[in-house]
Every structure is written in C-alpha cells, then in structure tokens.
Design a protein around this motif. Structure first.
Motif, short mmCIF file in Angstrom:
data_model
loop_
_atom_site.label_atom_id
_atom_site.label_comp_id
_atom_site.label_asym_id
_atom_site.label_seq_id
_atom_site.Cartn_x
_atom_site.Cartn_y
_atom_site.Cartn_z
N GLY A 186 0.73 -13.32 -4.85
CA GLY A 186 -0.61 -12.84 -5.20
C GLY A 186 -0.74 -11.35 -5.02
N ASP A 187 -0.19 -10.82 -3.93
CA ASP A 187 -0.25 -9.38 -3.71
C ASP A 187 0.58 -8.62 -4.75
N THR A 188 1.67 -9.22 -5.18
CA THR A 188 2.48 -8.60 -6.23
C THR A 188 1.72 -8.58 -7.56
N LEU A 189 1.02 -9.67 -7.87
CA LEU A 189 0.19 -9.68 -9.08
C LEU A 189 -0.89 -8.61 -9.00
N ALA A 190 -1.50 -8.45 -7.84
CA ALA A 190 -2.52 -7.41 -7.67
C ALA A 190 -1.90 -6.02 -7.86
N TYR A 191 -0.71 -5.81 -7.30
CA TYR A 191 -0.01 -4.54 -7.47
C TYR A 191 0.23 -4.27 -8.96
N VAL A 192 0.68 -5.29 -9.68
CA VAL A 192 0.94 -5.16 -11.12
C VAL A 192 -0.37 -4.84 -11.86
N GLY A 193 -1.46 -5.48 -11.43
CA GLY A 193 -2.75 -5.19 -12.04
C GLY A 193 -3.18 -3.75 -11.83
N ILE A 194 -3.01 -3.27 -10.61
CA ILE A 194 -3.35 -1.87 -10.32
C ILE A 194 -2.44 -0.94 -11.11
N ALA A 195 -1.17 -1.29 -11.22
CA ALA A 195 -0.23 -0.49 -12.02
C ALA A 195 -0.71 -0.40 -13.46
N GLY A 196 -1.20 -1.51 -14.00
CA GLY A 196 -1.73 -1.49 -15.36
C GLY A 196 -2.95 -0.60 -15.49
N LEU A 197 -3.80 -0.62 -14.50
CA LEU A 197 -5.01 0.21 -14.54
C LEU A 197 -4.68 1.70 -14.40
N ILE A 241 3.86 5.26 -15.32
CA ILE A 241 5.10 4.50 -15.14
C ILE A 241 5.53 4.38 -13.68
N TRP A 242 5.07 5.28 -12.80
CA TRP A 242 5.56 5.30 -11.43
C TRP A 242 5.39 3.97 -10.68
N PRO A 243 4.23 3.31 -10.74
CA PRO A 243 4.15 2.03 -10.02
C PRO A 243 5.16 1.01 -10.54
N TRP A 244 5.45 1.05 -11.83
CA TRP A 244 6.42 0.11 -12.41
C TRP A 244 7.84 0.45 -11.96
N LEU A 245 8.15 1.74 -11.82
CA LEU A 245 9.47 2.13 -11.34
C LEU A 245 9.69 1.75 -9.88
N LEU A 246 8.60 1.77 -9.10
CA LEU A 246 8.72 1.41 -7.69
C LEU A 246 8.65 -0.09 -7.45
N LEU A 247 8.23 -0.88 -8.42
CA LEU A 247 8.10 -2.33 -8.25
C LEU A 247 9.42 -3.00 -7.84
N PRO A 248 10.56 -2.70 -8.47
CA PRO A 248 11.81 -3.34 -8.01
C PRO A 248 12.16 -2.98 -6.56
N ILE A 249 11.87 -1.75 -6.16
CA ILE A 249 12.13 -1.34 -4.78
C ILE A 249 11.22 -2.12 -3.84
N LEU A 250 9.95 -2.25 -4.22
CA LEU A 250 9.00 -3.01 -3.42
C LEU A 250 9.47 -4.46 -3.26
N LEU A 251 9.88 -5.08 -4.35
CA LEU A 251 10.32 -6.48 -4.28
C LEU A 251 11.58 -6.63 -3.43
N TYR A 252 12.49 -5.68 -3.55
CA TYR A 252 13.69 -5.70 -2.71
C TYR A 252 13.30 -5.61 -1.23
N VAL A 307 0.83 -1.21 0.00
CA VAL A 307 0.00 0.00 0.00
C VAL A 307 0.87 1.25 0.00
N THR A 308 1.95 1.25 0.75
CA THR A 308 2.84 2.41 0.79
C THR A 308 3.46 2.68 -0.58
N CYS A 309 3.96 1.64 -1.22
CA CYS A 309 4.56 1.83 -2.56
C CYS A 309 3.53 2.32 -3.56
N MET A 310 2.31 1.75 -3.50
CA MET A 310 1.27 2.19 -4.44
C MET A 310 0.85 3.62 -4.14
N ALA A 311 0.75 3.99 -2.87
CA ALA A 311 0.39 5.36 -2.51
C ALA A 311 1.45 6.34 -3.01
N ILE A 312 2.71 6.01 -2.83
CA ILE A 312 3.79 6.87 -3.33
C ILE A 312 3.70 6.99 -4.84
#
Length: 153
Positions: A94-105, A109-120, A17-22
């Motif tokens: 599953g939560d990562t897939l949901a994050y990716v889905g929200i990023a697509g919606l 580009i910001w959710p995609w740029l934060l995805l590697p940070i989130l996974l780390y 939620v924090t990464c998506m909010a940012i």
C-alpha cells in the motif's frame, strides 16, 4: 553478499519518505519532467487512495487481532486473511502504491528512478528480517503461508 540485518533496520515510512524527499530535491536541482495531464493526475490520486486504503485495512486487521504491526516487536499471531491473503506485506504494498501515486502527481522522472532502490532497500532492510523473525516464531505454519501467498503480489 552480506546477509540482511537480524531485525528491521528502519521503519518502512522512513525509507519511503526519505526516497521521496531525495526525489523531490533532485527534481528541483535537475528537473526531468514527465508529461502531466488530468489522466495522470487522476491515476496518481487513485493509487494514493487505493494504497493507503490497503495499508489501513491491514493495520485494522492487526488491531482487531491484538497483535503488533511494528517491525520492531514480535507479533503474537500470524495473520493470513483479509489483505494478508493477497500479499504477505500489504502495508508495504500500500505504501508503495502511494509512493507511485505521488510520483505520478510530481510528473518528474526522479521518483521513478529511485523506486527500484526503494524496493531493494525495503526487501533487504525490512522484509527479509521480518521474514526471518516470522519463520522463527511460526515455523511450518509460516512456511506454508509463504508457499500460498507472494511477498508483494
């Protein structure tokens, strides 16, 4: 390099939620739009549904085995079947897939740029401490499981 914390530092939903909010704030402040069409929207919804379905299936397995799904409590049993036969972390997957889905919606580009940070952060602050705890609790059984099943996929 410092070692990860001994116990999960944050609940995984807080990190997602924090990464998506940012990402959403950055999308408003400095928009970097991506193409959006019915295909990308459908893929986004599908990723959310599949991801949350996987998470709920894993949570159901915890409930049926009467063991904890919390990163802050010690489990009574090492689950190795169902979604845990495919991923050692099906809820996080599953939560990562949901994050990716929200990023697509969101079509930015910001959710995609934060995805590697989130996974780390997930690997460092949640998964590695969980793995240490499971290794201490279940020993060789857990190590054999790790040899059979990958951390994510």
């Amino acid at each position: 390099m410092p070692s990860p914390p001994a116990k999960a530092a944050l609940p995984p939903p807080v990190l997602y939620v924090t990464c998506m909010a940012i990402a959403m704030i950055l999308s408003q402040v400095v928009p970097l739009p991506l193409p959006s069409n019915s295909w990308t929207q459908a893929c986004g919804f599908a990723a959310i549904i599949i991801g949350q379905g996987l998470s709920f299936w894993a949570m159901l397995r915890f409930r049926r085995q009467h063991t904890t799904a919390s990163n802050f409590n010690a489990p009574d049993e090492l689950l190795q079947d169902g979604p845990f036969a495919v991923s050692r972390n099906p809820i996080n997957l599953g939560d990562t897939l949901a994050y990716v889905g929200i990023a697509g919606l969101l079509a930015d580009i910001w959710p995609w740029l934060l995805l590697p940070i989130l996974l780390y952060l997930m690997n460092w602050l949640v998964i590695r401490p969980d793995e240490r705890q499971l290794n201490e609790l279940f020993g060789e059984t857990y190590r054999q499981y790790c040899r059979r099943v990958r951390r994510w996929l």
